[in-house]
Design a protein around this motif. Structure first.
Motif, mmCIF file in Angstrom:
data_model
loop_
_atom_site.group_PDB
_atom_site.id
_atom_site.type_symbol
_atom_site.label_atom_id
_atom_site.label_comp_id
_atom_site.label_asym_id
_atom_site.label_seq_id
_atom_site.Cartn_x
_atom_site.Cartn_y
_atom_site.Cartn_z
ATOM 1 N N TYR A 110 -38.035 -8.100 45.510
ATOM 2 C CA TYR A 110 -38.000 -8.750 46.816
ATOM 3 C C TYR A 110 -38.721 -7.884 47.836
ATOM 4 C CZ TYR A 110 -34.607 -12.170 45.151
ATOM 5 O OH TYR A 110 -33.969 -13.182 44.480
ATOM 6 N N ASN B 97 -38.952 -13.604 47.824
ATOM 7 C CA ASN B 97 -38.905 -13.332 46.384
ATOM 8 C C ASN B 97 -40.345 -13.116 45.889
ATOM 9 O OD1 ASN B 97 -38.545 -13.261 43.618
ATOM 10 N ND2 ASN B 97 -37.231 -15.066 43.541
ATOM 11 N N GLU C 117 -42.579 -14.013 39.870
ATOM 12 C CA GLU C 117 -43.169 -15.305 39.532
ATOM 13 C C GLU C 117 -42.082 -16.361 39.436
ATOM 14 O OE1 GLU C 117 -46.479 -17.179 36.420
ATOM 15 O OE2 GLU C 117 -45.405 -15.341 35.901
ATOM 16 N N GLN C 118 -42.337 -17.492 40.043
ATOM 17 C CA GLN C 118 -41.331 -18.541 40.122
ATOM 18 C C GLN C 118 -41.859 -19.835 39.507
ATOM 19 O OE1 GLN C 118 -39.232 -18.598 44.067
ATOM 20 N NE2 GLN C 118 -40.823 -17.110 44.637
ATOM 21 N N LEU D 241 -41.742 -24.011 39.611
ATOM 22 C CA LEU D 241 -41.463 -25.141 40.491
ATOM 23 C C LEU D 241 -41.709 -26.430 39.707
ATOM 24 C CD1 LEU D 241 -40.774 -26.099 43.366
ATOM 25 C CD2 LEU D 241 -43.233 -26.047 43.865
ATOM 26 N N GLN E 34 -46.600 -17.163 42.382
ATOM 27 C CA GLN E 34 -46.060 -15.865 42.768
ATOM 28 C C GLN E 34 -46.529 -15.534 44.185
ATOM 29 O OE1 GLN E 34 -47.197 -12.653 40.195
ATOM 30 N NE2 GLN E 34 -45.679 -11.222 41.023
ATOM 31 N N GLU F 275 -42.072 -23.879 49.368
ATOM 32 C CA GLU F 275 -41.911 -24.715 48.174
ATOM 33 C C GLU F 275 -42.230 -26.178 48.462
ATOM 34 O OE1 GLU F 275 -38.143 -24.216 46.356
ATOM 35 O OE2 GLU F 275 -38.486 -22.114 45.788
#
Length: 319
Positions: free
Chosen positions: A28, A61, A64-65, A67, A91, A106
């Motif tokens: 973070y 954050n 890597e996220q 969605l 990311q 997002e």
């Protein structure tokens, strides 16, 4: 009253210490604001901030996220309606830009991706959209990554999970595929029959050629045999004529007896001949066959005499 004041002081000290010491967890980054204005970004670890003057703005954050892109109906270039969904891997690279350049990261990324999915698939036919999924992913990745770059975000991958045409269109495609396979099967079967016919004709051709070659060879050998027989007959006739010219009556008897015997052979081989009657003169003629032996003996004696004379005329070898 004094105890209450002491309790208030303790609470204030604890709050100040909590505001003073900041621990940023791994993965973070926190933004720092001074009176509501961004000043810097805190990396993972222990930090100290002056309470009241400095405060934490956004906790971003940096990992890597994933969605999920919800399903939506898309009209292709050939007016076919398909249902499409997908997944995005992104990311955050710049916490400050991600925090302050876009209000809801997002939601903004999701709206951007869904819009570009409709744009890309709308420029393609149904067959292309079903068979070129890698090309669709590459186009979406390029467009979305360029659009989210000012937000401090890196889009690593975009994957179309499913492209589902309507049920009636799926049935039509299945019938088309079945018809295409039957067409290929009929073509292959016809090609097989064609090759078989060609091979059969080629075999018949080779058979005819070989039969003709055999007949040619047989005719050649028969002609050669007849030629040799005629040569032998001519030689025999010449010998008999020469013997007759020299006054040898046995040669004449041989010639007459030979022709007589051949005539009797033809009569004996006739299928309608059941009984063969010989005239009285036949015994005399058959008796002349003895002359044949005498003629052969004389011819053999002449050949031996000629061979002996040729041997005496040969000079002796020089030592």
């Amino acid at each position: 009253m004094g105890q209450l004041f002491a309790l208030v002081v303790v609470v204030v000290v604890v709050i100040i210490l909590a505001k003073l010491v900041r621990i940023v967890p791994q993965g973070y980054e926190w933004t720092v604001e001074r009176f509501g204005m961004y000043t810097r970004t805190l990396s993972p670890g222990l930090h100290f901030l002056i309470p009241v003057m400095y405060g934490i703005g956004r906790k971003m954050n940096m990992m890597e996220q994933v969605l999920d892109v919800p399903s939506q109906d898309v009209i292709t270039k050939d007016n076919a309606v398909v249902r499409v969904d997908g997944v995005v891997f992104y990311q955050v690279l710049d916490a400050a830009k991600a925090a302050y350049e876009v209000a809801n990261l997002e939601q903004a990324a999701l709206a951007l991706i869904m819009t570009n999915i409709r744009t890309v698939l709308g420029s393609m036919d149904l067959d292309e959209s079903l068979s070129q999924r890698d090309a669709i992913n590459a186009k979406l990745l390029k467009v979305v990554d360029e659009a989210t770059h000012p937000w401090g975000v890196k889009v690593n991958r975009i994957e179309i999970k499913d492209i589902a045409p309507p049920r009636d269109l799926i049935d039509s495609m299945a019938r088309q595929m079945k018809a295409e396979r039957e067409k290929r099967a009929n073509i292959l079967e016809a090609e097989g029959f064609r090759q078989a016919a060609i091979l059969k004709a080629e075999g018949a051709k080779q058979s005819v050629i070989l039969a003709a070659e055999g007949e040619k060879e047989a005719a050649f050998r028969a002609a050669e045999a007849r030629e040799r027989s005629a040569a032998a007959e001519a030689k025999a006739t010449s010998m008999v004529s020469e013997a007759i010219a020299n006054g040898n009556i046995n040669a004449l008897n041989y010639f007459v007896a030979n022709n007589y015997v051949e005539a009797l052979k033809e009569m004996a081989n006739s299928p309608n001949q059941k009984m063969l009657l010989l005239p009285m003169e036949a015994t005399g003629i058959l008796g002349s066959l003895a002359g044949i032996a005498e003629l052969a003996k004389e011819s053999l004696s002449q050949q031996q005499v000629q061979s002996g004379q040729a041997g005496r005329r040969t000079p002796p070898p020089v030592g």
